[in-house]
Structure formats: C-alpha cells, structure tokens
Design a protein around this motif. Structure first.
Motif, PDB file in Angstrom:
ATOM      1  N   LYS A   8       2.506 -14.676   7.912  1.00  0.00           N
ATOM      2  CA  LYS A   8       2.158 -13.796   9.258  1.00  0.00           C
ATOM      3  C   LYS A   8       3.405 -12.895   9.160  1.00  0.00           C
ATOM      4  CE  LYS A   8       0.598 -18.101  11.556  1.00  0.00           C
ATOM      5  NZ  LYS A   8       0.817 -19.163  12.705  1.00  0.00           N
ATOM      6  N   MET A   9       2.801 -11.618   9.091  1.00  0.00           N
ATOM      7  CA  MET A   9       3.784 -10.392   8.753  1.00  0.00           C
ATOM      8  C   MET A   9       3.311  -9.596  10.130  1.00  0.00           C
ATOM      9  SD  MET A   9       1.633  -8.488   5.969  1.00  0.00           S
ATOM     10  CE  MET A   9      -0.038  -8.038   6.359  1.00  0.00           C
ATOM     11  N   GLN A  10       4.616  -9.015  10.649  1.00  0.00           N
ATOM     12  CA  GLN A  10       4.510  -8.019  11.526  1.00  0.00           C
ATOM     13  C   GLN A  10       4.598  -6.638  11.262  1.00  0.00           C
ATOM     14  OE1 GLN A  10       7.904  -8.672  13.992  1.00  0.00           O
ATOM     15  NE2 GLN A  10       7.532 -10.589  14.583  1.00  0.00           N
ATOM     16  N   GLY A  11       4.971  -6.530   9.930  1.00  0.00           N
ATOM     17  CA  GLY A  11       4.933  -5.193   9.329  1.00  0.00           C
ATOM     18  C   GLY A  11       4.416  -5.164   7.757  1.00  0.00           C
ATOM     19  N   LEU A  12       3.697  -4.095   7.569  1.00  0.00           N
ATOM     20  CA  LEU A  12       3.207  -3.907   6.104  1.00  0.00           C
ATOM     21  C   LEU A  12       3.742  -2.625   5.572  1.00  0.00           C
ATOM     22  CD1 LEU A  12       1.196  -4.605   3.880  1.00  0.00           C
ATOM     23  CD2 LEU A  12      -0.585  -3.402   5.395  1.00  0.00           C
ATOM     24  N   TYR A  13       4.527  -2.579   4.596  1.00  0.00           N
ATOM     25  CA  TYR A  13       5.249  -1.520   3.941  1.00  0.00           C
ATOM     26  C   TYR A  13       4.581  -1.603   2.396  1.00  0.00           C
ATOM     27  CZ  TYR A  13       8.708  -1.377   7.766  1.00  0.00           C
ATOM     28  OH  TYR A  13       9.436  -1.178   8.947  1.00  0.00           O
ATOM     29  N   PHE A  14       4.279  -0.329   2.069  1.00  0.00           N
ATOM     30  CA  PHE A  14       3.653  -0.173   0.610  1.00  0.00           C
ATOM     31  C   PHE A  14       4.060   1.243   0.024  1.00  0.00           C
ATOM     32  CE2 PHE A  14       0.698   1.331   4.111  1.00  0.00           C
ATOM     33  CZ  PHE A  14       0.365   2.596   3.635  1.00  0.00           C
ATOM     34  N   ASP A  15       4.049   1.392  -1.117  1.00  0.00           N
ATOM     35  CA  ASP A  15       4.443   2.650  -1.713  1.00  0.00           C
ATOM     36  C   ASP A  15       3.313   2.533  -3.145  1.00  0.00           C
ATOM     37  OD1 ASP A  15       5.526   5.133  -2.651  1.00  0.00           O
ATOM     38  OD2 ASP A  15       7.448   4.159  -3.063  1.00  0.00           O
ATOM     39  N   GLY A  16       3.257   3.493  -3.720  1.00  0.00           N
ATOM     40  CA  GLY A  16       2.572   3.624  -5.178  1.00  0.00           C
ATOM     41  C   GLY A  16       3.145   4.173  -6.191  1.00  0.00           C
ATOM     42  N   LYS A  17       2.653   3.862  -7.413  1.00  0.00           N
ATOM     43  CA  LYS A  17       3.290   4.423  -8.551  1.00  0.00           C
ATOM     44  C   LYS A  17       2.289   4.159  -9.626  1.00  0.00           C
ATOM     45  CE  LYS A  17       6.774   3.591 -12.062  1.00  0.00           C
ATOM     46  NZ  LYS A  17       7.931   2.858 -12.667  1.00  0.00           N
ATOM     47  N   LYS A  18       2.001   5.276 -10.429  1.00  0.00           N
ATOM     48  CA  LYS A  18       1.144   5.248 -11.804  1.00  0.00           C
ATOM     49  C   LYS A  18       1.814   4.760 -12.812  1.00  0.00           C
ATOM     50  CE  LYS A  18      -1.708   9.182 -10.813  1.00  0.00           C
ATOM     51  NZ  LYS A  18      -2.098  10.463 -11.179  1.00  0.00           N
TER      52      LYS A  18
ATOM     53  N   ALA B  67      -5.856   8.927   0.197  1.00  0.00           N
ATOM     54  CA  ALA B  67      -5.521   7.879   1.366  1.00  0.00           C
ATOM     55  C   ALA B  67      -6.602   7.060   1.864  1.00  0.00           C
ATOM     56  CB  ALA B  67      -5.118   9.181   2.598  1.00  0.00           C
ATOM     57  N   ARG B  68      -7.720   7.390   2.089  1.00  0.00           N
ATOM     58  CA  ARG B  68      -9.044   6.443   2.352  1.00  0.00           C
ATOM     59  C   ARG B  68      -9.071   5.103   1.648  1.00  0.00           C
ATOM     60  NH1 ARG B  68     -12.860   6.403   6.132  1.00  0.00           N
ATOM     61  NH2 ARG B  68     -14.941   5.127   5.725  1.00  0.00           N
ATOM     62  N   ASP B  69      -9.096   5.586   0.195  1.00  0.00           N
ATOM     63  CA  ASP B  69      -9.131   4.607  -0.697  1.00  0.00           C
ATOM     64  C   ASP B  69      -8.030   3.528  -0.744  1.00  0.00           C
ATOM     65  OD1 ASP B  69     -10.827   3.372  -3.086  1.00  0.00           O
ATOM     66  OD2 ASP B  69      -9.060   3.588  -3.925  1.00  0.00           O
TER      67      ASP B  69
ATOM     68  N   GLY C 243      -5.631  12.438   8.205  1.00  0.00           N
ATOM     69  CA  GLY C 243      -6.227  11.842   6.822  1.00  0.00           C
ATOM     70  C   GLY C 243      -5.353  10.996   5.975  1.00  0.00           C
ATOM     71  N   GLY C 244      -4.365  10.534   6.876  1.00  0.00           N
ATOM     72  CA  GLY C 244      -3.132   9.786   5.721  1.00  0.00           C
ATOM     73  C   GLY C 244      -3.689   8.421   5.948  1.00  0.00           C
ATOM     74  N   ALA C 245      -2.936   7.452   4.929  1.00  0.00           N
ATOM     75  CA  ALA C 245      -3.274   6.152   4.826  1.00  0.00           C
ATOM     76  C   ALA C 245      -2.923   5.317   6.123  1.00  0.00           C
ATOM     77  CB  ALA C 245      -2.688   5.637   3.486  1.00  0.00           C
ATOM     78  N   PHE C 246      -1.901   5.815   6.700  1.00  0.00           N
ATOM     79  CA  PHE C 246      -1.618   4.806   7.909  1.00  0.00           C
ATOM     80  C   PHE C 246      -2.646   5.122   9.128  1.00  0.00           C
ATOM     81  CE2 PHE C 246       3.401   6.093   7.217  1.00  0.00           C
ATOM     82  CZ  PHE C 246       3.302   4.798   6.227  1.00  0.00           C
ATOM     83  N   HIS C 247      -3.239   6.175   9.203  1.00  0.00           N
ATOM     84  CA  HIS C 247      -4.083   6.357  10.268  1.00  0.00           C
ATOM     85  C   HIS C 247      -5.507   5.592   9.841  1.00  0.00           C
ATOM     86  CE1 HIS C 247      -6.022   8.619  13.395  1.00  0.00           C
ATOM     87  NE2 HIS C 247      -7.214   8.988  12.925  1.00  0.00           N
ATOM     88  N   HIS C 248      -5.602   5.697   8.636  1.00  0.00           N
ATOM     89  CA  HIS C 248      -7.089   5.011   8.116  1.00  0.00           C
ATOM     90  C   HIS C 248      -6.839   3.521   8.175  1.00  0.00           C
ATOM     91  CE1 HIS C 248      -9.537   8.401   6.531  1.00  0.00           C
ATOM     92  NE2 HIS C 248      -8.468   8.589   5.990  1.00  0.00           N
ATOM     93  N   LEU C 249      -5.674   2.982   7.987  1.00  0.00           N
ATOM     94  CA  LEU C 249      -5.453   1.668   8.305  1.00  0.00           C
ATOM     95  C   LEU C 249      -5.510   1.140   9.831  1.00  0.00           C
ATOM     96  CD1 LEU C 249      -2.491   0.878   5.954  1.00  0.00           C
ATOM     97  CD2 LEU C 249      -4.762  -0.332   5.784  1.00  0.00           C
ATOM     98  N   GLU C 250      -5.270   2.141  10.493  1.00  0.00           N
ATOM     99  CA  GLU C 250      -5.294   2.113  11.785  1.00  0.00           C
ATOM    100  C   GLU C 250      -6.628   1.876  12.468  1.00  0.00           C
ATOM    101  OE1 GLU C 250      -0.931   3.766  13.598  1.00  0.00           O
ATOM    102  OE2 GLU C 250      -3.027   5.108  13.558  1.00  0.00           O
TER     103      GLU C 250
ATOM    104  N   ALA D   7       2.277  13.320   2.489  1.00  0.00           N
ATOM    105  CA  ALA D   7       1.015  13.596   3.336  1.00  0.00           C
ATOM    106  C   ALA D   7       0.012  12.557   3.015  1.00  0.00           C
ATOM    107  CB  ALA D   7       0.710  14.988   3.116  1.00  0.00           C
ATOM    108  N   THR D   8       0.060  11.971   1.914  1.00  0.00           N
ATOM    109  CA  THR D   8      -1.227  10.778   1.827  1.00  0.00           C
ATOM    110  C   THR D   8      -0.984   9.873   2.462  1.00  0.00           C
ATOM    111  OG1 THR D   8      -1.062  11.673  -0.598  1.00  0.00           O
ATOM    112  CG2 THR D   8      -1.937   9.504  -0.067  1.00  0.00           C
ATOM    113  N   ASN D   9       0.460   9.381   3.002  1.00  0.00           N
ATOM    114  CA  ASN D   9       0.772   8.221   3.753  1.00  0.00           C
ATOM    115  C   ASN D   9       0.707   8.748   5.251  1.00  0.00           C
ATOM    116  OD1 ASN D   9       0.963   6.707   1.592  1.00  0.00           O
ATOM    117  ND2 ASN D   9       3.334   6.856   1.612  1.00  0.00           N
ATOM    118  N   SER D  10       1.385   9.880   5.708  1.00  0.00           N
ATOM    119  CA  SER D  10       1.760  10.067   6.827  1.00  0.00           C
ATOM    120  C   SER D  10       0.750  11.083   7.696  1.00  0.00           C
ATOM    121  CB  SER D  10       3.193  10.405   7.006  1.00  0.00           C
ATOM    122  OG  SER D  10       3.304  11.764   6.404  1.00  0.00           O
TER     123      SER D  10
END
Length: 630
Positions: A151-161, A200-202, A237-244, A230-233
């Motif tokens: 049961k989480m209140q926050g979801l934090y994420f980051d990417g790396k190849k 961002a959408r994917d 078109g950012g990942a944050f907005h798509h998750l919302e 910009a991919t997140n924020s």
C-alpha cells in the motif's frame, strides 16, 4: 518448519568411502581423507572449525546455541540436520556472487563443519546445485507474491539502459534494454522494474501494466516522483501526466531536488571551464586536472573559506556515505586552513551522475593548485570552491536531513537566497537560468502544502485561506456542470512550470499570484492564477489557474480548517536517492538471469538480503542463523 528436506531429501545421498568414486563434485570429503574442496582450502576449513570450537559454552548468556562438549556428543542425523531451512537462505544466495555450483560447494563445506561440530552420525549432508537454485527460486516467488500487499502513497521511478545477460552462444536479441526502476514511498523500498522503449507513454503504460500484473493497488497513490527530464515532467507528454491519465486523477509531483542542486553546480563549472567535448571529457584546464589523482598533489598554501553552517556531530558524519564524508572533511579542513587529516584520502572517479566526487576533487585541487596554472584558472578555481562550500554542500545537506516533500519549496528558496548572497552577477545569471528551468517545487500546488505544514501558525492560516477559496471554485464548477447536464468526468490539470520571482523575501512569494473573477449564473468566487514559464516562449505571459493540491484534495472543509492548529505532515521525499540505489540493483539483476520474471525474483531477493542479513559473516551470525534451527 518443513525446511528443504521435504523437497530435496531424495537428492541427499550417503558419501562414498572414496571421494574419487563420487558422481558429483559437490560432495565433501570424508573424515578419513585429506582431500579438500576446490573452493576452500584445508587451512581455511581448519581455521573455521577452530573458531567454531572456540565459542564459549555459556548457557546463561546464550541458551539457544551450545556447542556440545566432546564427552557429551549430541546424536544428530542427516534428516534432522537438513531441517535447517535452506529456503530461508534464498535471499542471501541470490545476492551473493558466483554460480550455483560454487555456492553449493561452499554450503556443503560449511554444512559438514557444522554437522561435525554438532556430533552428527552417519553420512554427511550434501547441498546440491538444484537445492541452491530451488531455494533462490522459492524465495523470489514469495517476494513477488508479497507485492500484492503493498500500500503505497508515492511511486518514484527512474530509468537506465542496462546490459542484459547473453545466451549460451554469446548473443542476445537486444543487448541493452531501457529498464525503469520503481520505489514505493514513504518507505523508499524497492519493489520492481519494467522494460520500456524510452518514450513517456510507454513508460507510463509499462509501469501500470506491472502494477496490474502483480496486483499492486493504486487506491492510496497520491504522489509521483522522478528526475526533471522532459520525458518525466513534460506538462502534456511526460510520463507523470500519462500516469495521471491512466489512473484517472491528478498526483502531487516530487521532482528530485538533489538533481536540481547538482545541475546548478554543473552550470557554474561549465561557466568557467567551458562546455565538455563529450561524456566525461572536459574542455578547459580545470576539467583536465580534476580527472587526475588530485590527492597525490602536494598541499600548498590556500585561502580559508568560511563556513555558513555549523559543523556536524561526529556521529552524523560517520552516518554519511564515504563520498560525502570525504567532501565534508575537506571542506572543514579548508575552513580551518589545514587538510592534513584527509590530504591522502582517495576520491571516487568523475562521473556524470556522481557530482559529489567532482566537488571533492575540486576542493582537493583548490588546496594543491599547480604552479603553471594561469591567473584566470586560479580565480575560477577559487570561485568554484566558494560555491561548493557555501551553496552546493549547504543545500545538499539541508535536503538530505529535511527530506519531506513539504520542505521542497523552502529548500528551493534557501538555495536562491544563498546564490544571491554568495555569487557574482555573472554566476547569478547562470544559476538562475538553471533554477528557472527546473523550478517544479515552486509550483503553487507544492507551495500550498508547504504553507499548510509550516511551523508558523500565521503562514498555515494563509495556506488554509487559499485552499478554502480553491474548494469554493471546485464546487462552483461542479454546480455549473450539473446545470449544463455535463457528464461527471474529472479533468487532469496541466502541470506547467511557474515563472519565478527571484527577488522574493520568502518561499510563498516565489510565484506572483493574481485574482480573477469567474463569470457564472450565480455569485461566483474569485479564482487564483499564476504566470507560466515556457522555455523559448516569446510573447505575453500565459496564466493558469491554481488547482487543489492532490495531497490535500481528499480533505473536507473541516479538516482543512484544522490545519491551522495541527500542521500538515508527510513522509514523502523531495528527492529520489532511494531510486538511484534501486537502479543499481536492477542493473545487477538483469545480468544474472535472462527472463524478466527471474530477473525480478533475483532483484527482490537481493534487496531483502541487504535488509535482513548482515554484510559480514561473524560468530554471532553463525549462532543466530544456525543455532535457532538445530
């Protein structure tokens, strides 16, 4: 309680009299043979055995574990010994390096030593490779199934190849994959990753797919966190907005402030040394010097730089990471004019994601400037050192020790205030440009929750007044929609960058708000707007309405009135350092297994082993791990 014996008991066979006749190389030597395991020498086994026998037989202090004396040997059989739950060691086995064959040999050797110490009779136990693999797999399955209880209140994420494990022929369909690591808040606990194509959408779709597959609930989710790319924020078109959009409601944003501080430091460095030629290749003389072993340079006379913060307690310093410890001790030494205690301390390599080591190298170079350094480079080195001591490290430490999301706007304002007092006019222009491009914590939603959690009652009352007006605006829109017979559908607001007021005297005035009267069929309330900053935007300023912060959107009017007397509190972080640790865990896990399912099991087991087990093998750990089961 069933242990590993029920699942793997049929694989445990008596050891042949002659070790050469054994069908597998996992078997340990008999007592009559001097042959040792390939992994451990006879001397190591004898030392381990002597350390086990040296444990005092004191039942008063340790009633759970007693080494039997030679005169009173306990009768222990193989079946009794294998009740030791090897599955409980699955997390540690997944975390440790080496192959399953090596781990099986090591566990066989240790089991034989323990079996002899306990006075075992009959054939010795043998730990096979399949038992090790089964323990790792079973532990990973339990960790994955436990995700449904999160049961989480926050979801934090980051990417790396990350480079994935190759097949037996040394090939892979895609040798590098973009993995996004996810961490839950407020605990900062790692709980998984997903592979994406980088868009961002994917990213948002894969994260939501992972949550649905593992039955992770998003009912309590109110905050999203990540870095400022910009991919997140991106506002639309950012990942944050798509998750919302996927979840169906707006979320509080927590864009990492530690990255923000590092971006400002990087801009000051590039201002004096020039933009880099490539990744890790700097253009100027100072950039070339800091990549060398600066701790080998001879210490020379240097100017003291005054501290604008109190020295930390020694217990606090020992709790820091090694990179922060080295930087702190060099800074304190520079303020006193003596760095003899840390002049020989090695500093980590220069890396685009590790600016603490670059700051340490600059401070060490400041104490040992070469004789052939030009006057411009000497002056630039001094200005960079002053910025590190009085702005960068001060801001970094404040964020680390007051990491709540409610303190984010305060840290941003404090950084602006430090730059106004410390930096030159040219440095201010450079720093303020970077701050404006990453001023997400100056958004009115973040400022309002900070006001509601402020220590000053008058500030909390101002925040309450604004929230009350916002609630009235929302009720007005709902009534207007009901009169127009518009279907009930919650709109996701656009999260744009605010235009900062760098002359502000406090954090709640970082953004200039203005009132606007709504026009409607009944007496409408006044709404509040804020100016929007758009990069390379030319023309009149664009204004957007201030919206209700998601962190308090669930509150009633009575609960909001209660914030005046009881400040708002939150354990959500204003930085994503816990995600950075998770990214390293993901990068290690994808190299150990080929399928994403098995990679996730190994990653979760590795994190669990770090939390549950100690890092070093000690006598106390031996007693705790084995004594409570034997």
């Amino acid at each position: 309680s069933s242990g590993i014996n029920a699942e793997y008991g049929s694989q445990v066979q008596p050891q042949p009299a002659n070790p050469a006749d054994s069908a597998t190389d996992n078997c340990a030597p008999t007592s009559s043979s001097s042959t040792s395991l390939p992994l451990l020498s006879t001397a190591v086994c004898e030392d381990t055995m002597s350390s086990c026998q040296s444990i005092p037989d004191d039942t008063d202090k340790d009633p759970d574990f007693v080494i039997p004396s030679t005169s009173q040997q306990a009768r222990v059989t193989v079946s009794d010994f294998l009740k030791l739950p090897i599955n409980k060691m699955g997390a540690e086995l997944a975390r440790s390096s080496g192959g399953s064959e090596e781990k099986a040999r090591l566990m066989t050797c240790v089991s034989n030593l323990c079996y002899d110490a306990m006075g075992g009779t009959g054939p010795r136990p043998v730990i096979t490779r399949s038992m090790v693999e089964g323990a790792i797999k079973q532990d990973g399955k339990e960790r994955v199934s436990a995700l449904s209880k999160i049961k989480m209140q926050g979801l934090y994420f980051d990417g790396k190849k990350s480079k994935v494990r190759l097949d037996k022929d040394g090939r892979a369909s895609n040798p590098t994959v973009d993995h996004y690591t996810m961490v839950m808040q407020p605990d900062g606990k790692y709980f998984g990753f997903c592979s994406t194509d980088g868009t961002a959408r994917d990213i948002a779709a894969r994260i939501l797919e992972f949550l649905e597959q593992n039955k992770v609930s998003t009912d309590d989710l109110i905050c999203l966190g990540g870095d400022a790319t910009a991919t997140n924020s991106g506002p639309l078109g950012g990942a944050f907005h798509h998750l919302e959009l996927f979840v169906g409601r707006p979320m509080q944003r927590s864009v990492c402030l530690l990255h923000h501080v590092e971006l400002v430091f990087r801009a000051i460095f590039y201002h004096y040394d020039g933009n880099p030629k490539g990744c890790g290749t700097y253009r100027g003389k100072l950039g070339d010097l800091v990549t060398k072993d600066v701790w080998t340079f001879k210490v020379k006379k240097f100017k003291k730089i005054e501290l604008n913060f109190a020295e930390f307690d020694e217990k606090v310093v020992k709790g820091m990471s090694r990179d922060r410890q080295v930087l702190y001790r060099i800074i304190v030494g520079v303020s006193k004019g003596d760095i003899s205690s840390v002049k020989d301390a090695t500093i980590g390599p220069v890396h685009q994601a590790r600016w603490l080591t670059l700051a340490s190298r600059f401070m060490r170079l400041y104490c040992s400037p070469p004789d052939n350094l030009s006057e411009y480079d000497r002056a630039a080195l001094e200005r960079i050192a002053i910025f590190i001591v009085q702005v960068y490290f001060k801001s970094f430490s404040d964020i680390k020790y007051r990491s709540s999301i409610l303190d984010g706007p305060k840290h941003l304002f404090k950084e602006i205030e430090l730059i106004r007092n410390v930096c030159t006019e040219d440095e201010k222009k450079v720093a303020f440009k970077v701050i404006q491009d990453n001023a997400w914590f100056a958004h009115p939603e973040n400022i309002l929750v900070a006001m509601c959690g402020d220590e000053d009652r008058n500030i909390r009352q101002k925040g309450r007044n604004v929230l009350t007006r916002l609630m009235g605006v929302e009720e007005y829109h709902k009534e207007l929609d009901r009169q127009r017979m518009i279907p009930k559908k919650r709109k996701i607001r656009e999260f744009h960058m605010p235009q900062l007021n760098f002359e502000a005297k406090n954090y709640w005035n970082l953004v200039k708000l203005r009132d606007k009267t709504l026009v409607g069929p009944f007496n409408p309330p006044k709404t509040i707007e804020f100016p929007v900053y758009t990069i390379n935007y030319k023309g009149p300023k664009k204004y957007l309405e201030v919206t209700m912060p998601p962190l308090v959107a669930h509150m009633t009017s009575r609960e909001i009135d209660g914030l005046v007397d009881s400040p708002l509190s939150s354990n959500l972080d204003c930085h994503t350092q816990s995600v950075e640790r998770g990214v390293a865990t993901t990068a290690q896990a994808v190299k150990k297994r080929r399928t994403e399912e098995s990679q996730l099991r190994v990653a979760l087991s590795t994190v669990a082993a770090r939390e549950e087990l100690s890092k070093t093998v000690t006598v106390k750990r031996f007693k705790d791990d084995f004594g409570k089961f034997l």
